[in-house]
Design a protein around this motif. Structure first.
Motif, PDB file in Angstrom:
ATOM      1  N   LEU A 156     -47.751   0.789  20.867  1.00  0.00           N
ATOM      2  CA  LEU A 156     -46.238   0.410  20.727  1.00  0.00           C
ATOM      3  C   LEU A 156     -45.298   1.141  19.777  1.00  0.00           C
ATOM      4  CD1 LEU A 156     -47.376  -3.183  19.611  1.00  0.00           C
ATOM      5  CD2 LEU A 156     -46.928  -2.556  21.861  1.00  0.00           C
ATOM      6  N   VAL A 157     -44.075   1.277  20.399  1.00  0.00           N
ATOM      7  CA  VAL A 157     -43.029   2.242  19.707  1.00  0.00           C
ATOM      8  C   VAL A 157     -41.933   1.421  19.442  1.00  0.00           C
ATOM      9  CG1 VAL A 157     -41.535   4.177  20.077  1.00  0.00           C
ATOM     10  CG2 VAL A 157     -43.876   4.290  21.085  1.00  0.00           C
ATOM     11  N   ALA A 158     -41.435   1.125  18.202  1.00  0.00           N
ATOM     12  CA  ALA A 158     -40.352   0.630  17.814  1.00  0.00           C
ATOM     13  C   ALA A 158     -39.101   1.478  18.236  1.00  0.00           C
ATOM     14  CB  ALA A 158     -40.254   0.214  16.443  1.00  0.00           C
ATOM     15  N   LEU A 159     -38.026   0.728  19.049  1.00  0.00           N
ATOM     16  CA  LEU A 159     -37.085   1.317  19.638  1.00  0.00           C
ATOM     17  C   LEU A 159     -35.773   1.257  18.988  1.00  0.00           C
ATOM     18  CD1 LEU A 159     -37.711   0.642  23.242  1.00  0.00           C
ATOM     19  CD2 LEU A 159     -38.379   2.882  21.813  1.00  0.00           C
ATOM     20  N   VAL A 160     -35.541   0.152  17.733  1.00  0.00           N
ATOM     21  CA  VAL A 160     -34.254  -0.016  17.412  1.00  0.00           C
ATOM     22  C   VAL A 160     -34.163   0.535  15.897  1.00  0.00           C
ATOM     23  CG1 VAL A 160     -32.623  -1.549  16.685  1.00  0.00           C
ATOM     24  CG2 VAL A 160     -33.637  -1.952  18.919  1.00  0.00           C
ATOM     25  N   HIS A 161     -33.038   1.292  15.701  1.00  0.00           N
ATOM     26  CA  HIS A 161     -32.750   1.607  14.280  1.00  0.00           C
ATOM     27  C   HIS A 161     -31.192   1.436  14.331  1.00  0.00           C
ATOM     28  CE1 HIS A 161     -36.783   3.769  13.272  1.00  0.00           C
ATOM     29  NE2 HIS A 161     -36.669   3.938  14.584  1.00  0.00           N
ATOM     30  N   ASP A 162     -30.740   0.583  13.547  1.00  0.00           N
ATOM     31  CA  ASP A 162     -29.253   0.042  13.525  1.00  0.00           C
ATOM     32  C   ASP A 162     -28.943  -0.341  12.352  1.00  0.00           C
ATOM     33  OD1 ASP A 162     -27.152  -0.503  15.072  1.00  0.00           O
ATOM     34  OD2 ASP A 162     -27.703  -2.013  16.230  1.00  0.00           O
ATOM     35  N   GLU A 163     -27.444  -0.325  12.427  1.00  0.00           N
ATOM     36  CA  GLU A 163     -26.762  -0.421  10.952  1.00  0.00           C
ATOM     37  C   GLU A 163     -25.364  -1.264  11.309  1.00  0.00           C
ATOM     38  OE1 GLU A 163     -25.151   2.669   9.125  1.00  0.00           O
ATOM     39  OE2 GLU A 163     -25.037   3.955  10.875  1.00  0.00           O
ATOM     40  N   ILE A 164     -24.919  -1.998  10.333  1.00  0.00           N
ATOM     41  CA  ILE A 164     -23.332  -2.322  10.259  1.00  0.00           C
ATOM     42  C   ILE A 164     -23.121  -1.722   9.054  1.00  0.00           C
ATOM     43  CG2 ILE A 164     -23.805  -4.249  11.623  1.00  0.00           C
ATOM     44  CD1 ILE A 164     -23.722  -6.031   9.125  1.00  0.00           C
ATOM     45  N   ASP A 165     -21.654  -1.497   8.840  1.00  0.00           N
ATOM     46  CA  ASP A 165     -20.919  -0.794   7.833  1.00  0.00           C
ATOM     47  C   ASP A 165     -21.073  -1.959   6.328  1.00  0.00           C
ATOM     48  OD1 ASP A 165     -20.461   1.586   9.028  1.00  0.00           O
ATOM     49  OD2 ASP A 165     -18.501   1.047   9.826  1.00  0.00           O
ATOM     50  N   SER A 166     -20.626  -3.009   6.712  1.00  0.00           N
ATOM     51  CA  SER A 166     -20.504  -4.120   5.924  1.00  0.00           C
ATOM     52  C   SER A 166     -20.816  -5.665   5.967  1.00  0.00           C
ATOM     53  CB  SER A 166     -19.182  -3.780   5.279  1.00  0.00           C
ATOM     54  OG  SER A 166     -18.824  -4.864   4.041  1.00  0.00           O
ATOM     55  N   ALA A 167     -21.242  -6.261   5.088  1.00  0.00           N
ATOM     56  CA  ALA A 167     -21.291  -7.861   5.351  1.00  0.00           C
ATOM     57  C   ALA A 167     -21.127  -8.439   4.249  1.00  0.00           C
ATOM     58  CB  ALA A 167     -22.859  -8.145   5.608  1.00  0.00           C
ATOM     59  N   LYS A 168     -20.744  -9.735   4.439  1.00  0.00           N
ATOM     60  CA  LYS A 168     -19.811 -10.464   3.387  1.00  0.00           C
ATOM     61  C   LYS A 168     -20.995 -11.459   2.711  1.00  0.00           C
ATOM     62  CE  LYS A 168     -15.111 -10.412   4.962  1.00  0.00           C
ATOM     63  NZ  LYS A 168     -14.358 -11.423   5.446  1.00  0.00           N
ATOM     64  N   ILE A 169     -21.006 -11.993   1.481  1.00  0.00           N
ATOM     65  CA  ILE A 169     -21.833 -12.868   0.929  1.00  0.00           C
ATOM     66  C   ILE A 169     -21.718 -14.205   1.905  1.00  0.00           C
ATOM     67  CG2 ILE A 169     -22.380 -14.340  -0.862  1.00  0.00           C
ATOM     68  CD1 ILE A 169     -22.729 -11.548  -1.643  1.00  0.00           C
ATOM     69  N   GLY A 170     -22.987 -14.748   2.362  1.00  0.00           N
ATOM     70  CA  GLY A 170     -23.109 -15.774   3.155  1.00  0.00           C
ATOM     71  C   GLY A 170     -23.092 -15.549   4.582  1.00  0.00           C
ATOM     72  N   GLU A 171     -22.858 -14.134   4.943  1.00  0.00           N
ATOM     73  CA  GLU A 171     -22.728 -14.069   6.422  1.00  0.00           C
ATOM     74  C   GLU A 171     -24.231 -13.851   6.862  1.00  0.00           C
ATOM     75  OE1 GLU A 171     -21.094 -10.401   9.298  1.00  0.00           O
ATOM     76  OE2 GLU A 171     -20.460 -10.424   7.036  1.00  0.00           O
ATOM     77  N   THR A 172     -24.660 -14.226   8.054  1.00  0.00           N
ATOM     78  CA  THR A 172     -25.900 -14.249   8.814  1.00  0.00           C
ATOM     79  C   THR A 172     -25.649 -13.094   9.852  1.00  0.00           C
ATOM     80  OG1 THR A 172     -26.062 -16.500   8.775  1.00  0.00           O
ATOM     81  CG2 THR A 172     -27.195 -15.210  10.113  1.00  0.00           C
ATOM     82  N   ILE A 173     -26.587 -12.201   9.543  1.00  0.00           N
ATOM     83  CA  ILE A 173     -26.678 -10.959  10.454  1.00  0.00           C
ATOM     84  C   ILE A 173     -27.996 -11.077  11.259  1.00  0.00           C
ATOM     85  CG2 ILE A 173     -25.488  -9.417   8.789  1.00  0.00           C
ATOM     86  CD1 ILE A 173     -29.084  -8.932   9.129  1.00  0.00           C
ATOM     87  N   THR A 174     -27.930 -10.568  12.500  1.00  0.00           N
ATOM     88  CA  THR A 174     -29.170 -10.486  13.390  1.00  0.00           C
ATOM     89  C   THR A 174     -29.374  -9.066  13.877  1.00  0.00           C
ATOM     90  OG1 THR A 174     -28.154 -12.501  14.556  1.00  0.00           O
ATOM     91  CG2 THR A 174     -29.716 -11.217  15.821  1.00  0.00           C
ATOM     92  N   THR A 175     -30.702  -8.694  13.764  1.00  0.00           N
ATOM     93  CA  THR A 175     -31.504  -7.453  14.033  1.00  0.00           C
ATOM     94  C   THR A 175     -32.003  -7.615  15.260  1.00  0.00           C
ATOM     95  OG1 THR A 175     -32.623  -5.626  13.386  1.00  0.00           O
ATOM     96  CG2 THR A 175     -33.242  -7.791  12.528  1.00  0.00           C
ATOM     97  N   ARG A 176     -31.774  -6.594  16.146  1.00  0.00           N
ATOM     98  CA  ARG A 176     -32.523  -6.530  17.476  1.00  0.00           C
ATOM     99  C   ARG A 176     -33.860  -5.856  17.075  1.00  0.00           C
ATOM    100  NH1 ARG A 176     -30.278  -2.599  21.294  1.00  0.00           N
ATOM    101  NH2 ARG A 176     -31.565  -3.984  22.940  1.00  0.00           N
ATOM    102  N   VAL A 177     -35.094  -6.450  17.580  1.00  0.00           N
ATOM    103  CA  VAL A 177     -36.511  -5.783  17.669  1.00  0.00           C
ATOM    104  C   VAL A 177     -36.663  -5.565  19.081  1.00  0.00           C
ATOM    105  CG1 VAL A 177     -38.772  -6.383  16.753  1.00  0.00           C
ATOM    106  CG2 VAL A 177     -36.726  -7.226  15.538  1.00  0.00           C
ATOM    107  N   VAL A 178     -37.077  -4.252  19.349  1.00  0.00           N
ATOM    108  CA  VAL A 178     -37.455  -3.998  20.607  1.00  0.00           C
ATOM    109  C   VAL A 178     -38.548  -2.981  20.576  1.00  0.00           C
ATOM    110  CG1 VAL A 178     -36.716  -2.815  22.875  1.00  0.00           C
ATOM    111  CG2 VAL A 178     -34.821  -3.962  21.459  1.00  0.00           C
ATOM    112  N   THR A 179     -39.600  -3.269  21.612  1.00  0.00           N
ATOM    113  CA  THR A 179     -40.631  -2.467  21.374  1.00  0.00           C
ATOM    114  C   THR A 179     -40.908  -2.001  22.979  1.00  0.00           C
ATOM    115  OG1 THR A 179     -42.812  -2.033  20.671  1.00  0.00           O
ATOM    116  CG2 THR A 179     -42.258  -4.122  21.844  1.00  0.00           C
ATOM    117  N   TYR A 180     -41.790  -0.829  23.147  1.00  0.00           N
ATOM    118  CA  TYR A 180     -42.168   0.023  24.312  1.00  0.00           C
ATOM    119  C   TYR A 180     -43.463   0.321  24.066  1.00  0.00           C
ATOM    120  CZ  TYR A 180     -41.875   3.615  27.860  1.00  0.00           C
ATOM    121  OH  TYR A 180     -42.316   4.467  28.975  1.00  0.00           O
ATOM    122  N   ASN A 181     -44.329  -0.127  25.088  1.00  0.00           N
ATOM    123  CA  ASN A 181     -45.820   0.352  25.212  1.00  0.00           C
ATOM    124  C   ASN A 181     -45.850   1.716  25.697  1.00  0.00           C
ATOM    125  OD1 ASN A 181     -48.567   0.509  25.026  1.00  0.00           O
ATOM    126  ND2 ASN A 181     -48.885  -1.295  26.452  1.00  0.00           N
ATOM    127  N   ALA A 182     -45.937   2.676  24.941  1.00  0.00           N
ATOM    128  CA  ALA A 182     -46.273   3.952  25.469  1.00  0.00           C
ATOM    129  C   ALA A 182     -47.807   4.328  25.710  1.00  0.00           C
ATOM    130  CB  ALA A 182     -45.623   4.915  24.549  1.00  0.00           C
TER     131      ALA A 182
END
Length: 511
Positions: A156-182
């Protein structure tokens, strides 16, 4: 990709993979040369015939060199693996030569993406050698090798390394999770482990269990059934969500690792995991099961990340002094230090730096007879405008203490007990300061209230025993509950590890 993102991703990838990039003379001959060329690639494990292969970065760098390059010889991989190189490289026979860009002092790791595939007929257990040589017109050649091994199993290889510049208190963020079977085998299920920093509250999912990591953050373990075929990409539908907490500040992160379910490593010891219910998480797509031996080929690339570069917030760390009362000759135990009034927490879990510190100027009317050596140092004047820390001993007039923890929540304190012997009832007061002026520390710019950065340590007669009440920099009286922090017995290791900071002169501390 931003500079901050590329820097953190490359450094974290190097740490996870065990890669050490040596941007210094790698060969004795370089000692007489002004410049140099550096290259490093880890040993690699790839799937057997039928696996799609995988990419691995060769980290490279050069400084003060003319025409720097790395020559990569694949003759030692014959019958084991094939390698694809970037278009910027040129091939002659079994050797491919790639230019190496000069270091621009940006702190960004430069790499060459090399794609390895199993060679036709390669058998499980076969090993080969990749030889690479760095050089330049004015730099002597330096040869290194790495090993490529063929294995049978899931990868299994994890494919997502992502970022956002800023987030506010109380904000909901969503991170992608993607894998590849090599790998060359299908995987039966996945165990995902999420590491959520202290400023984020992970959403509740019925597939997961949750535990406090002991440093303010959360570890979330999720298990999923299903078949994960070779050469197939899978994504966690809807992603993994978290909400920014009121005490978040600065940098926050949500990292994850992925492992085949049946052979996943044990969960971290000493933590209590509980269920929270909630909605279900699902992977897509999924295919029919194959009969396979489920062996994880290489778990160094199972890590993914999501960064929030900044959460705007402030904190207020107040000095906690004390009014010492007693009679001349009496020894009085006192607890002094700092308290975090919020609204942000102090979190240095990633850097592992001390989360809080303070300095004590001993009052003229008292003498220190006991001091905790595991968290404090005695600061001595060198006589030339600089100072030096030494192991804490009684009798000093200036001490510097660091909290060995990496998280200080809102309302929490770092207090240290000193033993003071009263020598006079009418001498000048001392002071607790949350920054060490003698060591060149300045007030933290992100502290919203500098009025309470210092607090007095006074000595007065009382005719009775006891150390009086702690006072903060704004004289607000006792800290509720005392705020006593019991320090770990092993904290002395922290002081030893900090000996690299022993040369201190007036000016910026650099923190």
């Amino acid at each position: 990709m931003s500079v901050a993102r590329r820097r953190r991703a490359s450094l974290r990838l190097a740490a996870v993979a065990g890669t050490v990039i040596v941007l210094a003379a790698a060969a004795p001959a370089w000692a007489q040369q002004s410049g140099g060329v550096s290259a490093q690639i880890d040993d690699l494990v790839i799937g057997a015939v039928g696996a799609p292969g995988k990419a691995l970065p060769m980290y490279v760098g050069a400084w003060d060199a003319i025409n720097p390059k790395v020559a990569i010889d694949v003759s030692g991989l014959a019958g084991v693996a094939t390698v694809e190189f970037p278009d910027t490289c040129s091939t002659s026979g079994s050797t491919t030569t790639c230019p190496v860009p000069l270091d621009d002092d940006s702190g960004i790791a430069t790499y060459l993406p090399l794609h390895f595939r199993p060679a036709p007929g390669a058998a499980v257990g076969d090993k080969g050698t990749l030889t690479y040589t760095t050089s330049a017109d004015d730099v002597d050649p330096y040869e290194q090798q790495t090993t490529v091994t063929v294995a049978d199993g899931v990868d299994l290889v994890a494919l997502v390394h992502d970022e956002i510049d800023s987030a506010k208190i109380g904000e909901t963020i969503t991170t992608r999770v993607v894998t590849y079977n090599a790998g060359n085998r299908a995987g039966d299920g996945i165990r995902a482990l999420f590491f959520v920093s202290s400023g984020l509250t992970p959403a509740s999912y019925q597939d997961c269990v949750y535990a406090n990591d002991g440093s303010g953050g959360t570890i979330v373990a999720c298990e999923f059934d299903g078949v994960f075929e070779p050469d197939q990409k899978y994504e966690l539908t809807g992603g993994f969500q978290a909400t920014v907490r009121p005490h978040a500040m600065g940098f926050e992160s949500l990292d994850h690792t992925l492992e085949p379910l049946g052979i996943a490593s044990e969960l971290p010891d000493g933590l209590t995991f509980t269920s929270r219910g909630g909605k279900a998480l699902k992977w897509a797509p999924a295919k029919s099961m194959t009969n396979a031996e489920r062996v994880e080929i290489d778990n160094r690339d199972n890590w993914g990340s999501y960064y929030i570069n900044k959460v705007p917030n402030t904190f207020d760390v107040a000095a906690v002094g004390v009014a010492v009362k007693g009679t001349v000759g009496q020894i009085v135990p006192v607890r002094i230090g700092v308290k975090n009034n919020g609204p942000a927490a102090l979190d240095s879990t990633r850097s592992q730096e001390p989360v809080a510190s303070f300095a004590l100027t001993v009052p003229a009317g008292a003498k220190v007879v006991s001091v905790p050596r595991e968290t404090c140092e005695l600061i001595l004047d060198n006589g030339d405008g600089s100072v030096r820390p030494v192991p804490a001993e009684p009798g000093g007039d200036y001490y510097y203490c660091r909290d060995p923890r990496t998280f200080l929540g809102v309302g929490e304190s770092f207090l240290v007990e000193f033993g003071l012997k009263i020598t006079s009832l009418d001498a000048a007061a001392g002071e607790v300061s949350r920054f060490a002026t003698r060591m060149g520390e300045d007030p933290r710019k992100d502290d919203a209230n500098h009025a309470n950065d210092t607090a007095p340590v006074t000595v007065a007669g009382s005719g009775g025993a006891g150390g009086g009440l702690p006072v903060t920099g704004v004289q607000t009286g006792a800290i509720v509950g005392g705020g006593a922090v019991l320090l770990a017995a092993g904290a002395v290791l922290f002081v030893v590890s900090r000996r690299r900071r022993v040369v201190l002169v007036a000016g910026e501390d650099g923190r």
